[in-house]
Structures are given as C-alpha cells and as structure tokens.
Motif scaffolding. Structure first.
Motif, PDB file in Angstrom:
ATOM      1  N   PHE A 178      38.712  31.971 -29.488  1.00 18.76           N
ATOM      2  CA  PHE A 178      38.863  32.972 -30.775  1.00 18.76           C
ATOM      3  C   PHE A 178      37.382  32.838 -31.370  1.00 18.76           C
ATOM      4  O   PHE A 178      36.903  33.941 -31.719  1.00 18.76           O
ATOM      5  N   GLU A 179      36.662  31.704 -31.624  1.00 16.71           N
ATOM      6  CA  GLU A 179      35.638  31.574 -32.428  1.00 16.71           C
ATOM      7  C   GLU A 179      34.343  31.900 -31.583  1.00 16.71           C
ATOM      8  O   GLU A 179      33.405  32.473 -31.974  1.00 16.71           O
ATOM      9  N   GLU A 180      34.264  31.332 -30.294  1.00 18.19           N
ATOM     10  CA  GLU A 180      33.144  31.778 -29.640  1.00 18.19           C
ATOM     11  C   GLU A 180      33.195  32.975 -28.621  1.00 18.19           C
ATOM     12  O   GLU A 180      31.939  33.449 -28.468  1.00 18.19           O
ATOM     13  N   GLN A 181      34.208  33.536 -28.467  1.00 15.57           N
ATOM     14  CA  GLN A 181      34.378  34.844 -28.025  1.00 15.57           C
ATOM     15  C   GLN A 181      33.573  35.058 -26.610  1.00 15.57           C
ATOM     16  O   GLN A 181      33.207  36.008 -26.297  1.00 15.57           O
ATOM     17  N   ARG A 182      34.103  33.946 -25.848  1.00 20.30           N
ATOM     18  CA  ARG A 182      33.456  33.831 -24.375  1.00 20.30           C
ATOM     19  C   ARG A 182      34.309  33.001 -23.499  1.00 20.30           C
ATOM     20  O   ARG A 182      35.059  32.068 -24.319  1.00 20.30           O
ATOM     21  N   GLY A 183      34.294  33.247 -22.474  1.00 21.09           N
ATOM     22  CA  GLY A 183      35.050  32.227 -21.571  1.00 21.09           C
ATOM     23  C   GLY A 183      35.390  32.758 -20.056  1.00 21.09           C
ATOM     24  O   GLY A 183      34.885  33.549 -19.713  1.00 21.09           O
ATOM     25  N   VAL A 184      36.281  31.905 -19.478  1.00 21.20           N
ATOM     26  CA  VAL A 184      36.816  32.322 -18.041  1.00 21.20           C
ATOM     27  C   VAL A 184      38.042  32.934 -18.088  1.00 21.20           C
ATOM     28  O   VAL A 184      38.803  32.955 -19.246  1.00 21.20           O
ATOM     29  N   CYS A 185      38.969  33.057 -17.083  1.00 26.19           N
ATOM     30  CA  CYS A 185      40.156  33.745 -17.066  1.00 26.19           C
ATOM     31  C   CYS A 185      41.232  32.809 -17.893  1.00 26.19           C
ATOM     32  O   CYS A 185      42.329  33.322 -18.578  1.00 26.19           O
ATOM     33  N   ARG A 186      41.170  31.425 -17.536  1.00 28.11           N
ATOM     34  CA  ARG A 186      42.064  30.573 -18.205  1.00 28.11           C
ATOM     35  C   ARG A 186      41.863  30.573 -19.672  1.00 28.11           C
ATOM     36  O   ARG A 186      42.787  30.567 -20.682  1.00 28.11           O
ATOM     37  N   ASP A 187      40.700  31.084 -20.337  1.00 32.15           N
ATOM     38  CA  ASP A 187      40.433  31.113 -21.688  1.00 32.15           C
ATOM     39  C   ASP A 187      41.089  32.135 -22.269  1.00 32.15           C
ATOM     40  O   ASP A 187      41.738  32.380 -23.572  1.00 32.15           O
ATOM     41  N   TYR A 188      40.964  33.377 -21.454  1.00 31.13           N
ATOM     42  CA  TYR A 188      41.513  34.838 -21.927  1.00 31.13           C
ATOM     43  C   TYR A 188      42.996  34.488 -22.220  1.00 31.13           C
ATOM     44  O   TYR A 188      43.829  34.822 -23.132  1.00 31.13           O
ATOM     45  N   ALA A 189      43.654  33.792 -21.074  1.00 30.50           N
ATOM     46  CA  ALA A 189      45.285  33.406 -20.841  1.00 30.50           C
ATOM     47  C   ALA A 189      45.439  32.470 -22.346  1.00 30.50           C
ATOM     48  O   ALA A 189      46.718  32.868 -22.995  1.00 30.50           O
ATOM     49  N   HIS A 190      44.702  31.591 -22.418  1.00 32.89           N
ATOM     50  CA  HIS A 190      45.139  30.390 -23.546  1.00 32.89           C
ATOM     51  C   HIS A 190      45.195  31.335 -24.975  1.00 32.89           C
ATOM     52  O   HIS A 190      46.147  30.848 -25.621  1.00 32.89           O
ATOM     53  N   GLU A 218      29.711  30.968 -15.923  1.00 34.31           N
ATOM     54  CA  GLU A 218      28.635  30.038 -16.589  1.00 34.31           C
ATOM     55  C   GLU A 218      29.122  29.631 -18.100  1.00 34.31           C
ATOM     56  O   GLU A 218      28.686  28.703 -18.697  1.00 34.31           O
ATOM     57  N   HIS A 219      30.356  30.535 -18.580  1.00 37.49           N
ATOM     58  CA  HIS A 219      30.724  29.935 -19.939  1.00 37.49           C
ATOM     59  C   HIS A 219      31.924  28.935 -19.788  1.00 37.49           C
ATOM     60  O   HIS A 219      32.596  28.540 -20.784  1.00 37.49           O
ATOM     61  N   ALA A 220      32.396  28.524 -18.532  1.00 32.68           N
ATOM     62  CA  ALA A 220      33.475  27.636 -18.089  1.00 32.68           C
ATOM     63  C   ALA A 220      33.303  26.420 -18.936  1.00 32.68           C
ATOM     64  O   ALA A 220      32.236  25.707 -19.087  1.00 32.68           O
TER      65      ALA A 220
END
Length: 271
Positions: free
Chosen positions: A162-174, A150-152
C-alpha cells in the motif's frame, strides 16, 4: 480444451538439504487431469507425500549436494470459458459463515488487517457490499500498484505494498486480500498456473501466478487483482492464508536456483 501444464526447476545445493515441494495440481482439479502430474526428481530421491492443513498436496525430500531438478507435467481438460462472474453474489453475515471460512477473515503473516482496517473502511465502506465491493478493491489495487519482477521482495507485506505502490502478483493479492478481510469478507490466497490463452499477441507466456478466492453467495469466487480480468486456463495448485502457507518450494538450507521454466499452453499447439 486441453492445456499442457508443467514446470522444471533446477537448483545447486552445496550439501544435502531438506526440501518441501508444492507443485502438483490441486485435488479440486484431479478429475480434469488426463494423466497424473507425478513429481519427478533428477537424481531420483525418495518422496514423502502429505496433505497440509489446507488440503494441499506437499512432498518432502532431501536434495543431494550438487545439481538437483524437480519436474512435473500433465494435460488438464478445461472448459475454456475463463473465470465465472456472478455479479449478484452477496456477502454472508459473519454469524452465518461456514466455520471453515472464518480463518480467512483473520490477519496473517503478509496481510496485516490491523494496519489496514481503517484505510479499507475509508476507501470501500461506502460501496454496496457484495461483488461490487470486491471488484472495487481489485480495481483500486490493480490501478495503484506498479508491476515489475524487479520489485519482488520476499518480506513485502500488504501494508508495505500500500505504501510503496509496487510489487509482483503476490503483492497485488496480499493487499486485496487484506482489504477484503478488513471488510469482513473471507478471502484466501491462491497460486497456480495462469495462461495467456485467448489474449491477443504479443503477450508474455503463461506462468505461475497468485490470485485470490473470495467467499460470496455461499461459495468461493476467483478474483485476480494483478490482471483484473478473466483468464482461460487458471489452474489451482494450492491455497492458504497468504504466500507464507503455500511456497512452491521450501528449502531448508543454502541453494541457488539456476533454471526455472513454466509451461502452460494449449496442447493442440504443442508439437
């Protein structure tokens, strides 16, 4: 180990629409395929294949108006040992890096090294260079970011993560990629199949996922800040600077994705 991998994606197009698909297993795994993973479309349309600037196999087509399906499937022979860990791998001085790795030191669409450089050095500059520093980055990103589909969001950048501290796998990778590049470690974005083979039940089915490859000790090493663990059946499809370089499908017009199924499981378990 034999692993069945494949996907099926169904779209609704209001009018004929150009599409580029990057869904075939990467050339580095060709020798492991038991059969070619041909891309099949329904209805059938002409395909024009080409290699992009990173060597990934892409296919152009024009999807007709109405329902349109992309499908690919193959069996991959895999060692079943998971990702290799070489904890003694060292960083390479910039002046000694291979020229084709230098691109992966630079900022890119989703990895803003200019915004994160001071943060990266403050957080990780004191950690001994090499494998331990990259692992510390993965630990930090894995622990800091809350995962949820739901965070995508297609526009989220590494600094946003870094600021929002949430995401999906691509966000972790980025975010992890940006930190590594800030510290002068070449790092590239990868996508492909990641299975849950060998993990205790209950677990989610395997899926397409994003991870990164880091240049240490004279070769590229796999790191996965989302899962932060070795995975059996990690099968590369494409790599680039970030997700903007390697979308699974790129559509040049309005459409609706109505069905999306990914398969990645031991072939022995398939009826």
């Amino acid at each position: 180990m034999r692993i069945l991998v494949g996907c099926e994606m169904t779209y609704e197009f209001p009018q004929p629409t150009p599409v580029i698909a990057t869904l075939n297993v990467h050339a580095s795994r060709f020798s492991d395929l038991e059969r070619p993973d041909y891309l099949i479309t329904s209805p059938a349309v002409p395909l024009d294949g080409y290699r992009d600037s990173f060597g990934n196999w892409c296919q152009r087509m024009v999807a007709p108006a109405g329902t349109f399906t992309l499908k690919t499937e193959t069996i991959v022979r895999d060692t079943g040992t998971g990702d290799r860990h070489e904890r003694e791998a060292t960083e390479t001085p910039i002046e000694k890096l291979p020229s084709d790795s230098v691109l992966f030191l630079l900022g890119s669409r989703y990895c803003e090294t200019d915004c994160l450089s001071n943060i990266a050095w403050d957080l990780f500059g004191h950690i001994p260079p090499g494998w331990s520093r990259v692992q510390a980055i993965c630990d930090y990103v894995h622990d800091r970011i809350t995962f949820g589909y739901e965070h995508a969001r297609a526009t989220r950048t590494a600094f946003d993560v870094f600021e929002e501290q949430r995401g999906v796998c691509r966000d972790y990778a980025h975010l992890a990629i940006a930190f590594c590049r800030c510290l002068n470690i070449p790092t590239r974005y990868c996508n492909g199949y990641v299975s849950d083979i060998g993990l205790p039940l209950p677990h989610a089915p395997g899926d397409f996922a994003a991870w990164m490859e880091v240049y240490l000790g004279g070769r590229w090493h796999t790191f996965d800040p989302r899962n932060n663990s070795s995975r059996i059946g990690r099968i590369l499809i494409a790599y680039g600077r970030d997700a903007a370089d390697v979308p699974l499908t790129l559509t040049f017009g309005a459409n609706t994705l109505t069905n999306f199924v990914v398969t990645t499981e031991e072939a022995a378990n398939v009826a």
